[in-house]
Design a protein around this motif. Structure first.
Motif, short mmCIF file in Angstrom:
data_model
loop_
_atom_site.label_atom_id
_atom_site.label_comp_id
_atom_site.label_asym_id
_atom_site.label_seq_id
_atom_site.Cartn_x
_atom_site.Cartn_y
_atom_site.Cartn_z
N PRO A 51 0.78 -1.23 0.12
CA PRO A 51 0.09 0.04 -0.01
C PRO A 51 0.93 1.10 0.09
CG PRO A 51 0.18 -1.10 2.19
CD PRO A 51 0.78 -1.88 1.26
N ALA A 52 0.45 2.23 -0.42
CA ALA A 52 1.04 3.74 -0.31
C ALA A 52 0.32 4.67 0.33
CB ALA A 52 1.26 4.02 -1.97
N ILE A 53 1.10 5.74 0.64
CA ILE A 53 0.50 6.94 1.42
C ILE A 53 1.18 7.93 0.76
CG2 ILE A 53 2.11 6.44 3.40
CD1 ILE A 53 -0.37 7.93 5.01
N ILE A 54 0.53 9.34 0.33
CA ILE A 54 1.22 10.48 0.07
C ILE A 54 0.66 11.60 0.65
CG2 ILE A 54 0.92 11.94 -2.05
CD1 ILE A 54 -0.41 9.68 -3.60
N PHE A 55 1.77 12.28 1.10
CA PHE A 55 1.67 13.27 2.28
C PHE A 55 1.44 14.71 1.49
CE2 PHE A 55 3.23 10.01 5.05
CZ PHE A 55 2.28 10.02 6.16
N VAL A 127 -3.32 5.86 0.06
CA VAL A 127 -3.90 6.79 1.21
C VAL A 127 -3.60 8.12 0.79
CG1 VAL A 127 -4.26 7.08 3.56
CG2 VAL A 127 -3.87 4.76 2.82
N ALA A 128 -4.33 9.11 1.02
CA ALA A 128 -3.85 10.50 0.98
C ALA A 128 -3.76 11.06 2.26
CB ALA A 128 -4.68 11.23 0.00
N SER A 129 -2.84 11.84 2.72
CA SER A 129 -2.85 12.34 3.86
C SER A 129 -2.31 13.77 3.74
CB SER A 129 -1.97 11.28 4.77
OG SER A 129 -1.82 11.97 6.13
N GLY A 130 -2.56 14.50 5.07
CA GLY A 130 -1.87 16.03 4.88
C GLY A 130 -2.68 16.61 5.94
N GLY A 131 -1.96 17.84 6.35
CA GLY A 131 -2.15 18.68 7.49
C GLY A 131 -2.68 19.88 7.01
N SER A 132 -3.62 20.77 7.71
CA SER A 132 -4.16 21.90 7.53
C SER A 132 -4.60 22.16 6.05
CB SER A 132 -3.05 23.24 7.87
OG SER A 132 -3.55 24.28 7.97
N ALA A 140 -9.59 16.66 -0.84
CA ALA A 140 -10.43 17.27 -2.20
C ALA A 140 -10.06 16.38 -3.19
CB ALA A 140 -9.77 18.65 -2.15
N THR A 141 -8.79 15.65 -3.13
CA THR A 141 -8.57 14.36 -4.36
C THR A 141 -9.67 13.55 -4.17
OG1 THR A 141 -7.11 13.26 -2.98
CG2 THR A 141 -6.14 14.92 -4.23
N ALA A 142 -10.11 13.19 -3.15
CA ALA A 142 -11.53 11.89 -2.91
C ALA A 142 -12.75 12.95 -3.08
CB ALA A 142 -11.46 11.74 -1.61
N LEU A 143 -12.72 13.98 -2.84
CA LEU A 143 -14.24 14.33 -2.98
C LEU A 143 -14.70 15.44 -3.86
CD1 LEU A 143 -14.66 15.02 0.96
CD2 LEU A 143 -15.57 12.96 -0.52
N PRO A 160 -8.25 8.59 -3.77
CA PRO A 160 -7.44 7.82 -2.99
C PRO A 160 -8.60 6.84 -2.36
CG PRO A 160 -7.59 9.89 -1.93
CD PRO A 160 -8.16 9.95 -3.26
N ASN A 161 -8.03 5.67 -1.77
CA ASN A 161 -8.77 4.55 -1.34
C ASN A 161 -8.93 4.78 0.31
OD1 ASN A 161 -6.62 3.26 -3.31
ND2 ASN A 161 -8.81 2.70 -3.66
N ALA A 162 -8.26 5.81 1.01
CA ALA A 162 -8.48 6.16 2.24
C ALA A 162 -7.92 7.56 2.70
CB ALA A 162 -8.03 5.12 3.24
N LEU A 163 -8.19 8.05 3.59
CA LEU A 163 -7.71 9.55 4.08
C LEU A 163 -7.19 9.44 5.42
CD1 LEU A 163 -10.52 11.77 2.37
CD2 LEU A 163 -8.10 11.28 1.73
N ILE A 164 -6.11 10.04 5.62
CA ILE A 164 -5.67 10.36 7.18
C ILE A 164 -5.50 12.04 7.11
CG2 ILE A 164 -3.82 10.02 8.68
CD1 ILE A 164 -3.47 7.00 7.48
N LEU A 165 -6.15 12.47 7.91
CA LEU A 165 -6.22 13.88 8.01
C LEU A 165 -5.97 14.64 9.23
CD1 LEU A 165 -9.68 14.32 6.08
CD2 LEU A 165 -7.43 14.27 4.99
#
Length: 273
Positions: A51-55, A127-132, A140-143, A160-165
């Motif tokens: 799996p991958a996660i992009i920050f 997974v897409a992730s980020g702060g603020s 927004a990439t998801a929605l 993305p398949n999941a979000l960590i915000l």
């Protein structure tokens, strides 16, 4: 925090220098080259795509650096994920608008999915992730359907398949963050106003004393996600302010990293410890 995770975090800190990374340009706009930095997974499952996660870093779409999420990327690579730090255009450096920042975030995810086989990534576990403001971009990439770069191959999904915000900007409407910059476009740009069925499972972490993202906004986001049938875990951190999750706040940094780990375990993206 689980004692085994504390021990693992210590061992991880000792061994991060063993990780290898590579940088690649994912987008060129005029004279501007935008890069992603890729941390290859260690401790990965043999013969299985990772799996991958992009920050995406925070900074109000005005500034910021990919180094913000470097510690989290190193940790998750050590847990068997391909972790990626993505640069994008910002106001101070590129005279860019928030809308162009979102175009870049979508381009980055498309490039990762397009090169999934090359980088040993499972294209269905990104997974897409980020702060603020970076959390806004991830959500927004998801929605958000609009703001796709004309250069992009839009047949490749940026969702993305999941979000960590981490204390994400999710309300750009009247009374929300940066409405004076977004204006009437908030209807097409604000994640809170564009939640539809099929929204990815989401971990939403927020401090109770965040001066920019009210707890009520996070709670309403969770409520709307549940109404459309999507999972949203809202985790509140008592007395924490905006940016509480950064390593300069060790207690909250470790707590949010632990929550991230547990969320990814629940999705089956990383193994239990």
């Amino acid at each position: 925090m689980n004692i085994r995770l504390i021990i693992f975090l210590f061992l991880f800190a000792v061994n991060v220098n063993c990780q290898t990374t590579q940088k690649t340009i994912y987008k060129t706009i005029g004279s501007v080259n935008l890069e992603i930095e890729i941390f290859q997974a260690t401790n990965k499952i043999p013969n299985q795509k990772s799996p991958a996660i992009i920050f995406f870093f925070g900074g109000g779409w005005n500034g910021g650096t990919t180094d913000q999420f470097r510690p989290q990327a190193e940790y998750l690579a050590s847990r068997g994920m391909v972790a990626i730090l993505a640069d994008y255009r910002v106001k101070t450096k590129h005279q860019a608008s928030p809308f162009e920042s979102l175009m870049d975030a979508k381009s980055a995810i498309r490039l990762v999915r397009m090169n999934a086989s090359k980088w040993n990534i499972d294209p269905n576990r990104i997974v897409a992730s980020g702060g603020s403001a970076g959390g806004h971009l991830a959500a927004a990439t998801a929605l958000i359907e609009a703001y796709n770069d004309p250069q992009d191959d839009t047949t490749i999904s940026c969702v993305p398949n999941a979000l960590i915000l981490f204390n994400p900007v999710i309300d750009n409407g009247p009374g929300g963050y940066a409405y004076e910059r977004i204006g009437a476009e908030y209807k097409n740009f604000s994640p809170l106003h564009n939640i539809l069925p099929g929204a990815p499972p989401t971990l939403f972490m927020l401090g109770t004393k965040d001066a920019l993202i009210p707890v009520e906004t996070g709670a309403y986001y969770q409520k709307v996600m549940e109404i459309v049938g999507s999972r949203c875990e809202l985790k509140l951190y008592e007395d924490a302010g905006h940016g509480f999750f950064n390593p300069r706040n060790p207690e909250f940094y470790k707590a949010t990293l632990n929550e991230t780990d547990l969320f990814l375990q629940s999705l089956g993206y990383i193994e239990q410890k």
